[in-house]
Motif scaffolding. Structure first.
Motif, PDB file in Angstrom:
ATOM      1  N   ASP A  95       0.854  -1.182   0.000  1.00  0.00           N
ATOM      2  CA  ASP A  95       0.000   0.000   0.000  1.00  0.00           C
ATOM      3  C   ASP A  95       0.891   1.233   0.000  1.00  0.00           C
ATOM      4  O   ASP A  95       1.710   1.414   0.894  1.00  0.00           O
ATOM      5  CB  ASP A  95      -0.900  -0.012   1.239  1.00  0.00           C
ATOM      6  N   THR A  96       0.752   2.094  -1.015  1.00  0.00           N
ATOM      7  CA  THR A  96       1.646   3.246  -1.141  1.00  0.00           C
ATOM      8  C   THR A  96       1.044   4.547  -0.651  1.00  0.00           C
ATOM      9  O   THR A  96       1.638   5.598  -0.790  1.00  0.00           O
ATOM     10  CB  THR A  96       2.123   3.412  -2.597  1.00  0.00           C
ATOM     11  N   HIS A  97      -0.136   4.521  -0.076  1.00  0.00           N
ATOM     12  CA  HIS A  97      -0.748   5.698   0.543  1.00  0.00           C
ATOM     13  C   HIS A  97      -0.721   6.915  -0.381  1.00  0.00           C
ATOM     14  O   HIS A  97      -0.131   7.933  -0.077  1.00  0.00           O
ATOM     15  CB  HIS A  97      -0.057   6.045   1.866  1.00  0.00           C
ATOM     16  N   THR A  98      -1.373   6.825  -1.523  1.00  0.00           N
ATOM     17  CA  THR A  98      -1.342   7.912  -2.497  1.00  0.00           C
ATOM     18  C   THR A  98      -2.607   8.765  -2.451  1.00  0.00           C
ATOM     19  O   THR A  98      -3.025   9.315  -3.454  1.00  0.00           O
ATOM     20  CB  THR A  98      -1.150   7.367  -3.922  1.00  0.00           C
ATOM     21  N   ALA A  99      -3.211   8.919  -1.299  1.00  0.00           N
ATOM     22  CA  ALA A  99      -4.465   9.665  -1.176  1.00  0.00           C
ATOM     23  C   ALA A  99      -4.287  11.144  -1.505  1.00  0.00           C
ATOM     24  O   ALA A  99      -5.200  11.783  -1.996  1.00  0.00           O
ATOM     25  CB  ALA A  99      -5.036   9.503   0.229  1.00  0.00           C
ATOM     26  N   LEU A 100      -3.123  11.708  -1.220  1.00  0.00           N
ATOM     27  CA  LEU A 100      -2.875  13.122  -1.485  1.00  0.00           C
ATOM     28  C   LEU A 100      -2.244  13.268  -2.864  1.00  0.00           C
ATOM     29  O   LEU A 100      -1.099  12.889  -3.081  1.00  0.00           O
ATOM     30  CB  LEU A 100      -1.957  13.720  -0.418  1.00  0.00           C
ATOM     31  N   SER A 101      -3.007  13.852  -3.784  1.00  0.00           N
ATOM     32  CA  SER A 101      -2.485  13.974  -5.142  1.00  0.00           C
ATOM     33  C   SER A 101      -1.311  14.949  -5.182  1.00  0.00           C
ATOM     34  O   SER A 101      -1.253  15.913  -4.437  1.00  0.00           O
ATOM     35  CB  SER A 101      -3.585  14.447  -6.091  1.00  0.00           C
ATOM     36  N   GLY A 102      -0.365  14.653  -6.036  1.00  0.00           N
ATOM     37  CA  GLY A 102       0.798  15.514  -6.198  1.00  0.00           C
ATOM     38  C   GLY A 102       1.970  15.145  -5.311  1.00  0.00           C
ATOM     39  O   GLY A 102       3.069  15.618  -5.527  1.00  0.00           O
TER      40      GLY A 102
END
Length: 72
Positions: free
Chosen positions: A2-9
């Motif tokens: 899981d790379t925790h990419t919830a925050l774009s950018g």
């Protein structure tokens, strides 16, 4: 993983436990590599060690060795 990419950018980060599982290595090995300055670049976030996924990918590519023999 899981790379925790919830925050774009923002570049995805993984924890040391996730990286150890991905590489099939003991967490202790990654801590040792970090202390010795070998292995992928890491960042400390508070008390936690994190790795940029891109740094791990770059490091893995650097570790790649060719099995071809060069003709003289």
């Amino acid at each position: 993983m899981d790379t925790h990419t919830a925050l774009s950018g923002l570049a995805p980060l993984i924890g040391i436990e996730e990286l150890a599982e991905y590489l099939d290595l003991p967490v202790k090995t990654l801590y040792k590599w970090r202390q010795e300055g070998v292995g992928p670049a890491s960042v400390r976030v508070g008390r936690h060690v994190r790795y940029f996924v891109s740094d791990v990918q770059d490091w893995l590519l650097e570790q790649r060795t060719s099995t071809r023999t060069e003709a003289g």
